[in-house]
Design a protein around this motif. Structure first.
Motif, PDB file in Angstrom:
ATOM      1  N   MET A  22      21.765  63.791 -26.258  1.00  0.00           N
ATOM      2  CA  MET A  22      22.316  64.200 -24.970  1.00  0.00           C
ATOM      3  C   MET A  22      23.239  65.400 -25.094  1.00  0.00           C
ATOM      4  SD  MET A  22      20.645  62.156 -23.197  1.00  0.00           S
ATOM      5  CE  MET A  22      21.242  62.615 -21.571  1.00  0.00           C
ATOM      6  N   CYS A  23      23.635  65.722 -26.322  1.00  0.00           N
ATOM      7  CA  CYS A  23      24.537  66.848 -26.531  1.00  0.00           C
ATOM      8  C   CYS A  23      23.852  68.035 -27.205  1.00  0.00           C
ATOM      9  CB  CYS A  23      25.730  66.401 -27.383  1.00  0.00           C
ATOM     10  SG  CYS A  23      26.680  65.046 -26.661  1.00  0.00           S
ATOM     11  N   TYR A  24      22.549  67.927 -27.468  1.00  0.00           N
ATOM     12  CA  TYR A  24      21.838  68.990 -28.178  1.00  0.00           C
ATOM     13  C   TYR A  24      20.355  68.826 -27.894  1.00  0.00           C
ATOM     14  CZ  TYR A  24      20.395  71.898 -32.180  1.00  0.00           C
ATOM     15  OH  TYR A  24      19.852  72.864 -32.981  1.00  0.00           O
ATOM     16  N   LEU A  25      19.580  69.894 -28.039  1.00  0.00           N
ATOM     17  CA  LEU A  25      18.133  69.793 -27.904  1.00  0.00           C
ATOM     18  C   LEU A  25      17.554  69.051 -29.107  1.00  0.00           C
ATOM     19  CD1 LEU A  25      17.370  73.334 -26.459  1.00  0.00           C
ATOM     20  CD2 LEU A  25      17.921  71.213 -25.265  1.00  0.00           C
ATOM     21  N   LEU A  26      16.225  68.940 -29.144  1.00  0.00           N
ATOM     22  CA  LEU A  26      15.632  68.017 -30.112  1.00  0.00           C
ATOM     23  C   LEU A  26      14.844  68.705 -31.211  1.00  0.00           C
ATOM     24  CD1 LEU A  26      15.777  66.142 -27.310  1.00  0.00           C
ATOM     25  CD2 LEU A  26      14.979  64.556 -29.028  1.00  0.00           C
ATOM     26  N   PRO A  27      15.497  69.094 -32.315  1.00  0.00           N
ATOM     27  CA  PRO A  27      14.768  69.584 -33.474  1.00  0.00           C
ATOM     28  C   PRO A  27      14.047  68.429 -34.167  1.00  0.00           C
ATOM     29  CG  PRO A  27      17.073  69.343 -34.014  1.00  0.00           C
ATOM     30  CD  PRO A  27      16.941  69.031 -32.549  1.00  0.00           C
ATOM     31  N   ARG A  28      13.135  68.772 -35.050  1.00  0.00           N
ATOM     32  CA  ARG A  28      12.276  67.789 -35.713  1.00  0.00           C
ATOM     33  C   ARG A  28      13.053  66.645 -36.363  1.00  0.00           C
ATOM     34  NH1 ARG A  28       7.229  68.293 -38.606  1.00  0.00           N
ATOM     35  NH2 ARG A  28       7.119  66.811 -40.318  1.00  0.00           N
ATOM     36  N   ASN A  29      14.135  66.978 -37.074  1.00  0.00           N
ATOM     37  CA  ASN A  29      14.856  65.945 -37.836  1.00  0.00           C
ATOM     38  C   ASN A  29      15.584  64.950 -36.935  1.00  0.00           C
ATOM     39  OD1 ASN A  29      16.647  67.909 -37.016  1.00  0.00           O
ATOM     40  ND2 ASN A  29      17.891  67.859 -38.870  1.00  0.00           N
ATOM     41  N   LEU A  30      15.732  65.278 -35.644  1.00  0.00           N
ATOM     42  CA  LEU A  30      16.291  64.345 -34.668  1.00  0.00           C
ATOM     43  C   LEU A  30      15.187  63.733 -33.810  1.00  0.00           C
ATOM     44  CD1 LEU A  30      18.659  63.050 -33.168  1.00  0.00           C
ATOM     45  CD2 LEU A  30      19.004  65.213 -31.964  1.00  0.00           C
ATOM     46  N   ALA A  31      14.232  64.559 -33.396  1.00  0.00           N
ATOM     47  CA  ALA A  31      13.197  64.090 -32.466  1.00  0.00           C
ATOM     48  C   ALA A  31      12.284  63.039 -33.085  1.00  0.00           C
ATOM     49  CB  ALA A  31      12.363  65.285 -31.990  1.00  0.00           C
ATOM     50  N   VAL A  32      11.856  63.242 -34.331  1.00  0.00           N
ATOM     51  CA  VAL A  32      10.872  62.337 -34.941  1.00  0.00           C
ATOM     52  C   VAL A  32      11.441  60.924 -35.113  1.00  0.00           C
ATOM     53  CG1 VAL A  32       9.515  61.859 -37.010  1.00  0.00           C
ATOM     54  CG2 VAL A  32       9.507  64.160 -36.009  1.00  0.00           C
ATOM     55  N   PRO A  33      12.592  60.749 -35.772  1.00  0.00           N
ATOM     56  CA  PRO A  33      13.098  59.374 -35.898  1.00  0.00           C
ATOM     57  C   PRO A  33      13.489  58.765 -34.556  1.00  0.00           C
ATOM     58  CG  PRO A  33      14.714  60.936 -36.739  1.00  0.00           C
ATOM     59  CD  PRO A  33      13.458  61.708 -36.506  1.00  0.00           C
ATOM     60  N   PHE A  34      13.990  59.591 -33.640  1.00  0.00           N
ATOM     61  CA  PHE A  34      14.352  59.063 -32.318  1.00  0.00           C
ATOM     62  C   PHE A  34      13.118  58.527 -31.607  1.00  0.00           C
ATOM     63  CE2 PHE A  34      16.614  60.160 -28.058  1.00  0.00           C
ATOM     64  CZ  PHE A  34      17.023  58.844 -27.932  1.00  0.00           C
ATOM     65  N   TRP A  35      12.028  59.262 -31.673  1.00  0.00           N
ATOM     66  CA  TRP A  35      10.774  58.812 -31.071  1.00  0.00           C
ATOM     67  C   TRP A  35      10.302  57.497 -31.710  1.00  0.00           C
ATOM     68  CZ3 TRP A  35       7.805  59.776 -26.968  1.00  0.00           C
ATOM     69  CH2 TRP A  35       6.481  59.296 -26.974  1.00  0.00           C
ATOM     70  N   GLU A  36      10.383  57.409 -33.024  1.00  0.00           N
ATOM     71  CA  GLU A  36       9.891  56.221 -33.729  1.00  0.00           C
ATOM     72  C   GLU A  36      10.755  54.998 -33.440  1.00  0.00           C
ATOM     73  OE1 GLU A  36       9.718  57.581 -37.766  1.00  0.00           O
ATOM     74  OE2 GLU A  36       7.822  58.648 -37.462  1.00  0.00           O
ATOM     75  N   VAL A  37      12.074  55.169 -33.421  1.00  0.00           N
ATOM     76  CA  VAL A  37      12.966  54.058 -33.079  1.00  0.00           C
ATOM     77  C   VAL A  37      12.701  53.605 -31.643  1.00  0.00           C
ATOM     78  CG1 VAL A  37      15.374  53.412 -32.663  1.00  0.00           C
ATOM     79  CG2 VAL A  37      14.758  54.646 -34.743  1.00  0.00           C
ATOM     80  N   SER A  38      12.511  54.561 -30.750  1.00  0.00           N
ATOM     81  CA  SER A  38      12.247  54.234 -29.341  1.00  0.00           C
ATOM     82  C   SER A  38      10.956  53.442 -29.199  1.00  0.00           C
ATOM     83  CB  SER A  38      12.179  55.519 -28.509  1.00  0.00           C
ATOM     84  OG  SER A  38      13.401  56.222 -28.551  1.00  0.00           O
ATOM     85  N   GLN A  39       9.929  53.839 -29.949  1.00  0.00           N
ATOM     86  CA  GLN A  39       8.661  53.108 -29.898  1.00  0.00           C
ATOM     87  C   GLN A  39       8.842  51.678 -30.380  1.00  0.00           C
ATOM     88  OE1 GLN A  39       6.930  55.395 -27.852  1.00  0.00           O
ATOM     89  NE2 GLN A  39       5.192  54.618 -28.988  1.00  0.00           N
TER      90      GLN A  39
END
Length: 407
Positions: free
Chosen positions: A90-107
């Protein structure tokens, strides 16, 4: 004599839906640390607010390693990981090292990859001292006001626990045709609705309107129905095209969805569609509870049939509906103070052209209102035209009356 509804199903219970008898939808004893492997996440998450203030968040996230989610072995691990990653998101856009694990945890959790009410309120607390005083686990920009906003929201959730515990009594009582049990449970629900409204009033004590409008709301807003981000946001290495998700919203709390289904509240199409979509921001078990309540025999029809012979039952039902209307009315008044009035002051600032003049108008820290984006001016964090939505929902709640009686 009561009309008995024969039903061969096992008694309705909250047990399958991960609802705590003590805390309701609130996560019991959230973890405060993840396994050591995930320390790079936590080192940033604990400092998000300070890193935003110092303009250092981006550089820290850019240096963060891309971590696997394989060592998040429990539901509690996943909840803390989702909270930590969403606070950074929420405080930054989503580079790979944040987006990938965030997507996987969300799934794994069945949640969207964005900060939700499930994260910021239900899983973001700890006991500060032996007396039971509460504190946030992870905070974001907004100082004491964001702490107050989330903790007051938590107190509203806790005030609803007796009502949640009473839902199975209502459902099973309607199945059996037990008027006394249903009436007694509805009286508990009505008191909880009053307690929720009283808890919500604390927002005026702990949250500064200009800080909410000019700072907090920015970090809670998502990238769906947001004019500032009309195409959504790219999750690098997850999907090439931008994705759209709504920001955190009170409409993502399972509480009022449960009460609406129990009481038979029918919302108009546009508002109903938005509320239905907000269920995608809840844990799957909580969505299932709302769905299953809606599939039970109608409480409203039961009360309608029995009201002539049981005034206590019909009165308890009407008081629940009026309590729900009162809660939504108070929410409208609160939005007036925290969004409508600051929006008008921010417009005046733009006309006058200086942050100092806004500070004099509002008593707010310099820049709190002056930095508020015009695109979000009268929108809720979920993306709706906030006042129109809330008034429509409130009005349709009030229409849930019984024939032959007035609320």
């Amino acid at each position: 004599m009561a009309v008995v509804i024969t039903d061969s199903k096992v008694p309705f219970s909250l047990d399958p839906y991960h609802v705590s008898p003590e805390l309701g939808f609130v996560l019991q004893a959230p973890l405060q640390e993840l396994p050591q492997y995930y320390q790079p996440w936590m080192d940033i998450a604990w400092r998000v607010a300070d890193l935003v203030q110092s303009h250092m968040l981006r550089s820290h996230i850019d240096q963060m390693p891309l971590l696997s989610v394989e060592y998040l072995e429990t539901h509690q691990h996943l909840r803390l990981a989702h909270l930590a990653l969403s606070a950074m998101t929420m405080c930054y856009l989503l580079p790979r090292n944040l987006a990938v694990p965030f997507w996987e945890v969300s799934q794994c959790l069945g949640l969207p990859p964005i900060l939700t009410h499930t994260d910021a309120v239900l899983a973001n607390w700890k006991k500060k001292d032996p007396d039971g005083n509460l504190e946030m686990l992870i905070t974001m920009p907004g100082g004491d006001s964001i702490r107050g906003f989330f903790l007051v929201s938590l107190l509203v959730e806790l005030a609803a626990v007796p009502a949640l515990r009473s839902i199975p009594t209502v459902v099973n009582g309607v199945r059996r045709g037990d008027r006394q049990a249903v009436a007694a449970a509805l009286e508990v629900i009505q008191q909880s609705l009053q307690d929720m409204t009283d808890a919500l009033k604390l927002i005026h004590v702990y949250v500064e309107p200009s800080i909410f409008y000019g700072i907090i709301r920015i970090f809670l807003s998502g990238w769906k129905d947001n004019p500032a981000m009309p195409k959504g946001l790219v999750y690098e290495a997850v999907q090439a095209e931008p994705m759209e998700y709504s920001g955190g919203s009170a409409a993502q709390s399972s509480l009022l969805h449960c009460f609406d289904q129990l009481l038979g509240v029918q919302h108009e199409a546009k508002s109903g569609h938005f509320l239905q979509r907000m269920r995608d921001y809840m844990l799957p078990a909580h969505r299932s509870l709302i769905r299953d309540i809606s599939q039970e025999p109608s409480l409203r029809d039961f009360v309608q049939r029995e009201q002539a012979s049981d005034p206590r039952l019909s009165r308890a039902f009407r008081l629940c509906v009026s309590g729900l209307v009162a809660l939504r009315n108070y929410h409208i008044n609160m939005v007036g103070r925290f969004i409508t009035v600051p929006a008008a002051r921010a417009r005046q600032l733009r006309l006058q052209g200086t942050a100092e003049e806004t500070e004099a108008l509002s008593g707010a820290p310099s820049g709190a209102l002056g930095g508020a984006p015009v695109a979000l001016e009268n929108r809720g964090t979920g993306g709706t035209s906030i006042m129109t939505f809330l008034k429509t929902v409130r009005d349709h709640t009030g229409h849930t009356s019984l024939q032959g009686g007035q609320l």
